[in-house]
Design a protein around this motif. Structure first.
Motif, PDB file in Angstrom:
ATOM      1  N   VAL A 195      -7.939  -0.025   5.138  1.00  0.00           N
ATOM      2  CA  VAL A 195      -6.575  -0.138   4.464  1.00  0.00           C
ATOM      3  C   VAL A 195      -7.039  -0.820   3.283  1.00  0.00           C
ATOM      4  O   VAL A 195      -6.411  -0.694   2.010  1.00  0.00           O
ATOM      5  CB  VAL A 195      -5.587  -0.598   5.216  1.00  0.00           C
ATOM      6  N   ILE A 196      -7.613  -2.012   3.437  1.00  0.00           N
ATOM      7  CA  ILE A 196      -8.106  -3.170   2.137  1.00  0.00           C
ATOM      8  C   ILE A 196      -8.686  -2.367   1.283  1.00  0.00           C
ATOM      9  O   ILE A 196      -8.502  -2.546   0.123  1.00  0.00           O
ATOM     10  CB  ILE A 196      -8.398  -4.454   2.821  1.00  0.00           C
ATOM     11  N   GLN A 197      -9.671  -1.558   1.709  1.00  0.00           N
ATOM     12  CA  GLN A 197     -10.616  -0.885   0.851  1.00  0.00           C
ATOM     13  C   GLN A 197      -9.846   0.180   0.014  1.00  0.00           C
ATOM     14  O   GLN A 197      -9.990   0.123  -1.268  1.00  0.00           O
ATOM     15  CB  GLN A 197     -11.776  -0.057   1.468  1.00  0.00           C
ATOM     16  N   TYR A 198      -9.124   0.884   0.684  1.00  0.00           N
ATOM     17  CA  TYR A 198      -8.186   1.750  -0.173  1.00  0.00           C
ATOM     18  C   TYR A 198      -7.453   1.170  -1.054  1.00  0.00           C
ATOM     19  O   TYR A 198      -7.097   1.735  -2.416  1.00  0.00           O
ATOM     20  CB  TYR A 198      -7.208   2.514   0.919  1.00  0.00           C
ATOM     21  N   MET A 199      -6.778   0.277  -0.684  1.00  0.00           N
ATOM     22  CA  MET A 199      -5.710  -0.481  -1.649  1.00  0.00           C
ATOM     23  C   MET A 199      -6.255  -1.187  -2.953  1.00  0.00           C
ATOM     24  O   MET A 199      -5.935  -1.215  -4.015  1.00  0.00           O
ATOM     25  CB  MET A 199      -4.808  -1.719  -0.977  1.00  0.00           C
ATOM     26  N   GLU A 200      -7.508  -1.917  -2.688  1.00  0.00           N
ATOM     27  CA  GLU A 200      -8.441  -2.328  -3.496  1.00  0.00           C
ATOM     28  C   GLU A 200      -8.848  -1.493  -4.695  1.00  0.00           C
ATOM     29  O   GLU A 200      -8.875  -1.493  -5.820  1.00  0.00           O
ATOM     30  CB  GLU A 200      -9.596  -2.782  -3.382  1.00  0.00           C
ATOM     31  N   SER A 201      -8.815  -0.170  -4.231  1.00  0.00           N
ATOM     32  CA  SER A 201      -9.624   0.958  -4.892  1.00  0.00           C
ATOM     33  C   SER A 201      -8.298   1.458  -5.824  1.00  0.00           C
ATOM     34  O   SER A 201      -8.691   2.255  -6.909  1.00  0.00           O
ATOM     35  CB  SER A 201     -10.167   2.071  -4.224  1.00  0.00           C
ATOM     36  N   ARG A 202      -7.239   1.448  -5.735  1.00  0.00           N
ATOM     37  CA  ARG A 202      -6.248   2.051  -6.236  1.00  0.00           C
ATOM     38  C   ARG A 202      -4.997   1.218  -6.895  1.00  0.00           C
ATOM     39  O   ARG A 202      -4.091   1.794  -7.598  1.00  0.00           O
ATOM     40  CB  ARG A 202      -5.266   3.118  -5.421  1.00  0.00           C
ATOM     41  N   THR A 203      -4.924  -0.093  -6.705  1.00  0.00           N
ATOM     42  CA  THR A 203      -3.895  -0.964  -7.227  1.00  0.00           C
ATOM     43  C   THR A 203      -4.650  -2.191  -7.542  1.00  0.00           C
ATOM     44  O   THR A 203      -5.471  -2.787  -7.278  1.00  0.00           O
ATOM     45  CB  THR A 203      -2.869  -1.223  -6.084  1.00  0.00           C
ATOM     46  N   GLY A 204      -3.878  -2.784  -8.480  1.00  0.00           N
ATOM     47  CA  GLY A 204      -4.324  -4.450  -8.883  1.00  0.00           C
ATOM     48  C   GLY A 204      -3.568  -5.262  -8.087  1.00  0.00           C
ATOM     49  O   GLY A 204      -2.619  -5.237  -7.853  1.00  0.00           O
ATOM     50  N   ILE A 205      -4.233  -6.253  -7.855  1.00  0.00           N
ATOM     51  CA  ILE A 205      -3.750  -7.431  -7.170  1.00  0.00           C
ATOM     52  C   ILE A 205      -2.735  -8.029  -7.806  1.00  0.00           C
ATOM     53  O   ILE A 205      -1.809  -8.672  -7.111  1.00  0.00           O
ATOM     54  CB  ILE A 205      -4.868  -8.296  -6.705  1.00  0.00           C
ATOM     55  N   THR A 206      -2.763  -8.108  -9.172  1.00  0.00           N
ATOM     56  CA  THR A 206      -1.678  -8.534  -9.817  1.00  0.00           C
ATOM     57  C   THR A 206      -0.143  -8.085  -9.699  1.00  0.00           C
ATOM     58  O   THR A 206       0.865  -8.543  -9.894  1.00  0.00           O
ATOM     59  CB  THR A 206      -1.967  -8.602 -11.256  1.00  0.00           C
ATOM     60  N   LEU A 207      -0.182  -6.709  -9.150  1.00  0.00           N
ATOM     61  CA  LEU A 207       1.236  -6.224  -8.756  1.00  0.00           C
ATOM     62  C   LEU A 207       2.054  -6.873  -7.854  1.00  0.00           C
ATOM     63  O   LEU A 207       3.317  -6.805  -7.632  1.00  0.00           O
ATOM     64  CB  LEU A 207       1.057  -4.653  -8.522  1.00  0.00           C
ATOM     65  N   VAL A 208       1.229  -7.664  -6.922  1.00  0.00           N
ATOM     66  CA  VAL A 208       1.842  -8.271  -5.602  1.00  0.00           C
ATOM     67  C   VAL A 208       1.609  -9.734  -5.541  1.00  0.00           C
ATOM     68  O   VAL A 208       2.011 -10.378  -4.968  1.00  0.00           O
ATOM     69  CB  VAL A 208       1.357  -7.661  -4.235  1.00  0.00           C
ATOM     70  N   GLN A 209       0.815 -10.227  -6.434  1.00  0.00           N
ATOM     71  CA  GLN A 209       0.111 -11.497  -6.632  1.00  0.00           C
ATOM     72  C   GLN A 209       1.533 -12.625  -6.689  1.00  0.00           C
ATOM     73  O   GLN A 209       1.377 -13.648  -6.190  1.00  0.00           O
ATOM     74  CB  GLN A 209      -0.783 -11.706  -7.610  1.00  0.00           C
ATOM     75  N   ASN A 210       2.503 -11.817  -7.495  1.00  0.00           N
ATOM     76  CA  ASN A 210       3.546 -12.856  -7.765  1.00  0.00           C
ATOM     77  C   ASN A 210       4.362 -13.390  -6.420  1.00  0.00           C
ATOM     78  O   ASN A 210       5.315 -14.187  -6.341  1.00  0.00           O
ATOM     79  CB  ASN A 210       4.429 -12.270  -8.810  1.00  0.00           C
TER      80      ASN A 210
END
Length: 453
Positions: A116-131
């Motif tokens: 799941v983590i690998q999939y999410m890393e490949s398709r989204t930027g961490i900044t979208l949820v970092q806040n």
């Protein structure tokens, strides 16, 4: 003499010729053995690559996770089925033994979470949820404060029950100590249809004894770590599963799936009640903290408290009554906040005079027939779904992972009609010990490892 010399030369040449032939034959045999070894390795590699190409299609399409269904749609898990498929794909003549095998549910869902983590890393930027990290950091503290204030109010109400009969009607003052179900009835919009769906906890991955693999497999090294990795997993949860405000899929046995992943109750209703109560406790603390800084609203509370103490002919009660009014007012504002969220609106994290919703005159109307107050919408605030994300941040990785797999398994069974599917029968990694017959009694033993990560 010449003949003797010629004979000696012939014998020497014969000896050299024999040695040369022996060397050539030895080299040929060695090359043959090495070639056969390489061929056997290639056969085994091809077989294991083909085996892992038989991943469960629906699991990948719906949830972006690779795994082999170890039952091959039979419902009966057997490692021999994997070896049979290896033989079918070209490992004939090789004796194979599975020494290590990892199932999707092993080690609290290690393989599932890594994919799941690998999939999410490949398709989204961490900044979208970092806040959301900073927002969640103070959540638990605020929730505890809300629970403590609830307990304090209950204690004060109990101690002054005889002195305050008219000031605090049961419908208002008692709401802090009634059941979560009664609170739910206060906050749900009239048009909201509460789901009646339920599950059997003992049938879930997180509630049953799952089969396990064996051996050890290294954890994936992620480009993200700590809070960022957790936020990516939570973003996956929000994207793949429905909630009270946004249902997903058809024929699922729970509608409020994110709520289930957070709370783990056996019904949609119980999960929503638990979420509402947690949100209420957080908003209660936040709203009370604001009231302590608003001199105008404290003045209103003081005026009402002074009037009440005069009516009760007990001026000494004024500070107690004022405090009770402020606490109840905070609670009532929290009810309005929840009404906003469950109507699809946004509410601010922190309050100010401009976005405070409940007038003191409307406090004791809550829950009565004349209560027609609806929550307001604050464009700069957060939605119900975003508050769910903050709640998930407070849960342990193990709870989130196992309950997420609960939903994956149940949805594939119910929605995709895969009655055979069990996550603890899904293979993600494997290690094999291979023994091949080479030539003339010579055998070759070699290991093979393959996994989806």
């Amino acid at each position: 003499m010449k003949r003797t010399k010629k004979g000696e030369i012939t014998a020497l040449l014969s000896l050299i010729f024999v040695l040369l032939v022996s060397f050539i034959l030895a080299m040929t045999e060695s090359a043959l053995i090495q070639t056969v070894k390489n061929q056997k390795r290639m056969d085994a590699d091809r077989a294991v690559f083909s085996l892992f190409g038989e991943y469960q299609k629906n699991l990948l399409e719906e949830y972006n996770v690779f795994a082999i269904d170890g039952t091959y749609e039979s419902g009966d898990y057997e490692e021999g089925l994997l070896l049979d498929r290896m033989s079918y794909y070209g490992s004939i003549g090789i004796q194979q033994e599975i020494t290590d095998i990892q199932l999707l549910t092993d080690n609290n869902g290690q393989a599932f979470r890594e994919q799941v983590i690998q999939y999410m890393e490949s398709r989204t930027g961490i900044t979208l949820v970092q806040n959301l990290t900073g927002l969640a950091s103070n959540w638990e503290e605020r929730e505890i404060q809300g629970q403590e204030m609830s307990e304090q109010l209950e204690e004060v109400l109990s101690e002054n029950e005889e002195s305050l009969p008219e000031l605090l009607p049961e419908e208002a003052g008692g709401e802090l100590t009634v059941s979560k179900g009664a609170i739910l009835s206060l906050v749900l919009p009239k048009e909201f249809q509460l789901s009646g769906k339920t599950i059997r906890p003992e049938e879930q991955i997180s509630g049953r004894n799952c089969r396990t693999g064996r051996g050890s497999f290294p954890e994936r090294k992620s480009s993200t770590a700590g809070a960022e990795e957790k936020l990516l997993f939570e973003q996956y949860i929000v994207e793949k599963f429905g909630n009270a405000m946004e249902q997903k899929g058809e024929n699922r046995n729970l509608n409020y799936e994110v709520e289930y992943i957070i709370c783990g109750k056996e019904s949609d209703a119980e999960n929503l009640k638990s979420i509402v109560y947690q949100l209420l406790m957080y908003r209660f603390a936040a709203n009370y903290a604001y009231l302590m800084t608003d001199t105008a609203k404290q003045g209103e509370a003081e005026t009402m408290a002074a009037t009440a103490s005069i009516l009760l002919a007990n001026p000494e009660l004024e500070p107690v009554i004022k405090q009770l009014i402020l606490v109840l007012w905070s609670f009532g504002e929290s009810i309005m906040d929840l009404r906003s969220l469950l109507s699809g609106k946004k509410i601010a994290l922190t309050k100010k005079a401009e976005n405070w919703q409940l007038q003191l005159s409307g406090l004791f109307k809550l829950g009565k027939e004349e209560d027609t107050q609806e929550g307001q919408d604050d464009e700069s605030g957060l939605t119900y779904q975003q508050y769910l994300q903050i709640l998930t941040f407070l849960k342990s990785d193990t709870q989130l992972t196992m309950r997420t797999m609960d939903r994956v398994e149940q949805n594939l069974i119910q929605e995709k009609e895969l009655s055979f599917f069990r996550a603890d029968a899904c293979v993600s990694k494997i290690k094999l010990q291979n023994t091949a017959d080479i030539w003339n009694g010579v055998t070759y033993t070699f290991p093979i490892y393959f996994g989806y990560l």
